[in-house]
Design a protein around this motif. Sequence first.
Motif, mmCIF file in Angstrom:
data_model
loop_
_atom_site.group_PDB
_atom_site.id
_atom_site.type_symbol
_atom_site.label_atom_id
_atom_site.label_comp_id
_atom_site.label_asym_id
_atom_site.label_seq_id
_atom_site.Cartn_x
_atom_site.Cartn_y
_atom_site.Cartn_z
ATOM 1 N N ARG A 145 0.839 -1.184 0.000
ATOM 2 C CA ARG A 145 0.000 0.000 0.000
ATOM 3 C C ARG A 145 0.880 1.241 0.000
ATOM 4 O O ARG A 145 1.942 1.266 0.620
ATOM 5 N N VAL A 146 0.430 2.279 -0.693
ATOM 6 C CA VAL A 146 1.222 3.498 -0.809
ATOM 7 C C VAL A 146 0.362 4.692 -0.434
ATOM 8 O O VAL A 146 -0.863 4.653 -0.505
ATOM 9 N N ARG A 147 1.055 5.747 -0.023
ATOM 10 C CA ARG A 147 0.411 7.032 0.234
ATOM 11 C C ARG A 147 0.910 7.998 -0.828
ATOM 12 O O ARG A 147 2.109 8.258 -0.928
ATOM 13 N N LEU A 148 0.002 8.493 -1.635
ATOM 14 C CA LEU A 148 0.384 9.314 -2.783
ATOM 15 C C LEU A 148 0.723 10.733 -2.340
ATOM 16 O O LEU A 148 0.001 11.332 -1.534
ATOM 17 N N GLY A 149 1.799 11.246 -2.880
ATOM 18 C CA GLY A 149 2.214 12.602 -2.577
ATOM 19 C C GLY A 149 1.683 13.586 -3.603
ATOM 20 O O GLY A 149 0.854 13.246 -4.460
ATOM 21 N N PRO A 150 2.141 14.813 -3.556
ATOM 22 C CA PRO A 150 1.703 15.817 -4.540
ATOM 23 C C PRO A 150 2.099 15.395 -5.954
ATOM 24 O O PRO A 150 3.180 14.843 -6.177
ATOM 25 N N ALA A 151 1.222 15.655 -6.903
ATOM 26 C CA ALA A 151 1.495 15.298 -8.298
ATOM 27 C C ALA A 151 2.594 16.184 -8.867
ATOM 28 O O ALA A 151 2.697 17.372 -8.542
ATOM 29 N N GLY A 152 3.405 15.571 -9.735
ATOM 30 C CA GLY A 152 4.477 16.326 -10.370
ATOM 31 C C GLY A 152 4.075 16.935 -11.696
ATOM 32 O O GLY A 152 4.873 17.648 -12.309
ATOM 33 N N VAL A 153 2.845 16.673 -12.134
ATOM 34 C CA VAL A 153 2.341 17.239 -13.397
ATOM 35 C C VAL A 153 0.935 17.778 -13.160
ATOM 36 O O VAL A 153 0.309 17.495 -12.133
ATOM 37 N N ARG A 154 0.439 18.530 -14.117
ATOM 38 C CA ARG A 154 -0.922 19.050 -14.056
ATOM 39 C C ARG A 154 -1.790 18.321 -15.064
ATOM 40 O O ARG A 154 -1.295 17.656 -15.986
ATOM 41 N N LEU A 155 -3.079 18.433 -14.867
ATOM 42 C CA LEU A 155 -4.002 17.846 -15.839
ATOM 43 C C LEU A 155 -3.740 18.443 -17.218
ATOM 44 O O LEU A 155 -3.554 19.648 -17.367
ATOM 45 N N GLY A 156 -3.722 17.574 -18.207
ATOM 46 C CA GLY A 156 -3.457 18.018 -19.562
ATOM 47 C C GLY A 156 -2.015 17.934 -19.961
ATOM 48 O O GLY A 156 -1.694 18.079 -21.146
ATOM 49 N N ALA A 157 -1.134 17.690 -18.988
ATOM 50 C CA ALA A 157 0.287 17.560 -19.311
ATOM 51 C C ALA A 157 0.586 16.133 -19.753
ATOM 52 O O ALA A 157 -0.217 15.210 -19.569
ATOM 53 N N ALA A 158 1.763 15.937 -20.313
ATOM 54 C CA ALA A 158 2.173 14.610 -20.743
ATOM 55 C C ALA A 158 2.583 13.788 -19.536
ATOM 56 O O ALA A 158 3.218 14.286 -18.597
ATOM 57 N N ALA A 159 2.204 12.529 -19.547
ATOM 58 C CA ALA A 159 2.577 11.631 -18.458
ATOM 59 C C ALA A 159 4.068 11.343 -18.520
ATOM 60 O O ALA A 159 4.703 11.438 -19.580
ATOM 61 N N GLY A 160 4.632 10.990 -17.389
ATOM 62 C CA GLY A 160 6.061 10.678 -17.333
ATOM 63 C C GLY A 160 6.419 10.053 -16.009
ATOM 64 O O GLY A 160 5.561 9.807 -15.139
ATOM 65 N N ASP A 161 7.723 9.814 -15.802
ATOM 66 C CA ASP A 161 8.191 9.154 -14.581
ATOM 67 C C ASP A 161 7.935 9.985 -13.333
ATOM 68 O O ASP A 161 7.844 9.444 -12.233
ATOM 69 N N ASN A 162 7.856 11.296 -13.457
ATOM 70 C CA ASN A 162 7.663 12.166 -12.297
ATOM 71 C C ASN A 162 6.217 12.621 -12.140
ATOM 72 O O ASN A 162 5.947 13.613 -11.468
ATOM 73 N N ALA A 163 5.301 11.896 -12.748
ATOM 74 C CA ALA A 163 3.898 12.299 -12.650
ATOM 75 C C ALA A 163 3.379 12.193 -11.225
ATOM 76 O O ALA A 163 2.610 13.044 -10.769
ATOM 77 N N LEU A 164 3.802 11.151 -10.476
ATOM 78 C CA LEU A 164 3.340 10.949 -9.111
ATOM 79 C C LEU A 164 4.492 10.508 -8.231
ATOM 80 O O LEU A 164 5.431 9.844 -8.695
ATOM 81 N N THR A 165 4.420 10.875 -6.959
ATOM 82 C CA THR A 165 5.347 10.368 -5.954
ATOM 83 C C THR A 165 4.563 9.631 -4.895
ATOM 84 O O THR A 165 3.354 9.824 -4.742
ATOM 85 N N TYR A 166 5.264 8.797 -4.128
ATOM 86 C CA TYR A 166 4.575 8.030 -3.094
ATOM 87 C C TYR A 166 5.508 7.773 -1.920
ATOM 88 O O TYR A 166 6.740 7.880 -2.033
ATOM 89 N N THR A 167 4.903 7.423 -0.799
ATOM 90 C CA THR A 167 5.622 6.981 0.397
ATOM 91 C C THR A 167 4.889 5.770 0.946
ATOM 92 O O THR A 167 3.857 5.349 0.411
ATOM 93 N N GLY A 168 5.416 5.223 2.031
ATOM 94 C CA GLY A 168 4.688 4.177 2.734
ATOM 95 C C GLY A 168 3.500 4.772 3.471
ATOM 96 O O GLY A 168 3.325 5.995 3.548
#
Length: 445
Positions: free
Chosen positions: A277-300
């Motif tokens: 299970r993960v806890r999602l952090g602030p998104a690294g992109v905005r809606l409408g932007a291209a997806a990529g490796d930094n789109a989302l961050t997570y922690t335990g």
Amino acid sequence: MSGMFTDPDPGPDTGPDTSPDTGTDKGAEVEPGQEGTAPPRAPGRRRNRTVLLAAALVAVTAVAVVGALGLGGGDETPAAPPREGSTVAVTRATLVERTKVEGALGYGTEIPLPVKATGTVTWLPEAGTTAERGDTLLRVDDRPVVLLYGTLPMYRELGLAAGTPPPGTGSTTPPAPGGAGGKGEAGGEGGTPSGAGTVATPPSATPPAATTTPQPLRGMDVLQFESNLAALGYTGFTVDEKFTSSTERAVKRWQKALGVPETGRVGLGDVVYASGRVRLGPAGVRLGAAAGDNALTYTGTTRKVVVNASAQEASWAVRGTPVTIGLPDGSPVKGEVASVGRQAAAPEGGAGDAPPTVPVTITVPDQRALGRLESGPVTVEYTGRKREDVLTVPVAALVALAEGGHGLETADGRFVAARTGLFADGMVEVSGPALHAGMKVRIPR
């Protein structure tokens, strides 16, 4: 007898006259002194008395100094009067050194999610959302990117592999010139006349088209995916390292539930693997932007404490070491060292001469003890050195000796030397030939 003079009032007989001869006739009349005045004293008498008093004062002072310095000639040295102050007993106890360092409560370092989907981000979750197996992490081109559990990253598309043509369906070869068994000679059996220059006519029938049979895809990534698929309730196949037609049918049912085309194949960007299970952090992109490796961050999902411990003093940080965490409201919580970083780094914002630090991660088994607090500064108290069954006194009882070192003042005013050891909790370890348990010592004011 007539003609004789008689003293009418003779005084008492005072004996022979012993007064010094002053050159005056005894019979001379002495003028009486004035009334109210004392008779004059001899000039040397006052000087003699002053000398005696001064000598007595010097003698008393000398005795006092000898007594204070303990210079008497007897075997027993008289003690000086004790100073004011409370007395305590030398006790035998165990001293434990406890040290407090600063730490930070949180969910740990945020790590980028390995999102491999390509396209436009069409939906993002709120920061702090907890995601588990089967949940949608984000949507790219309105397709869900699903979280699954595992340690092996998604590195290829999963599905049935392309097969090989079935045996006997390969291309046909035209017969050799001269017939099937002819030798090409004139009049030969089944042959053509010599020199005719003709070739055999190919058969008129068209051979059947070659067909392929899908082959199972094999690998540890297949086993990892099938384990997740079965855990989500999509069964009917054997969980192993082979992606078979049975696996394909289960995938189609899963895709139908997700609302995506039922292809039976799992694309490279359709899933993301995490260890749990993960806890999602602030998104690294905005809606409408291209997806990529930094789109989302997570922690335990469990709160923990991170201490940037001095690399020179991190010997206490051993995995499994118990510690006490002090929350901002002052309440203590038990923790345990979970991991220690292997790379030292310069402290953030510190001076150039600040020692390097290593990150120490501390887990909190009882998450409920943390209440609703999710992040903030805390203190971490750990146990350092330990001295068992030693003589101890309060630190306030130590006095500095003129010849150097420390000492203790006994209840009767004597001073004895004391070697100091571990300091802990306001007490100090002491030792010396004159010290013993139960001995009374004075705490000077």
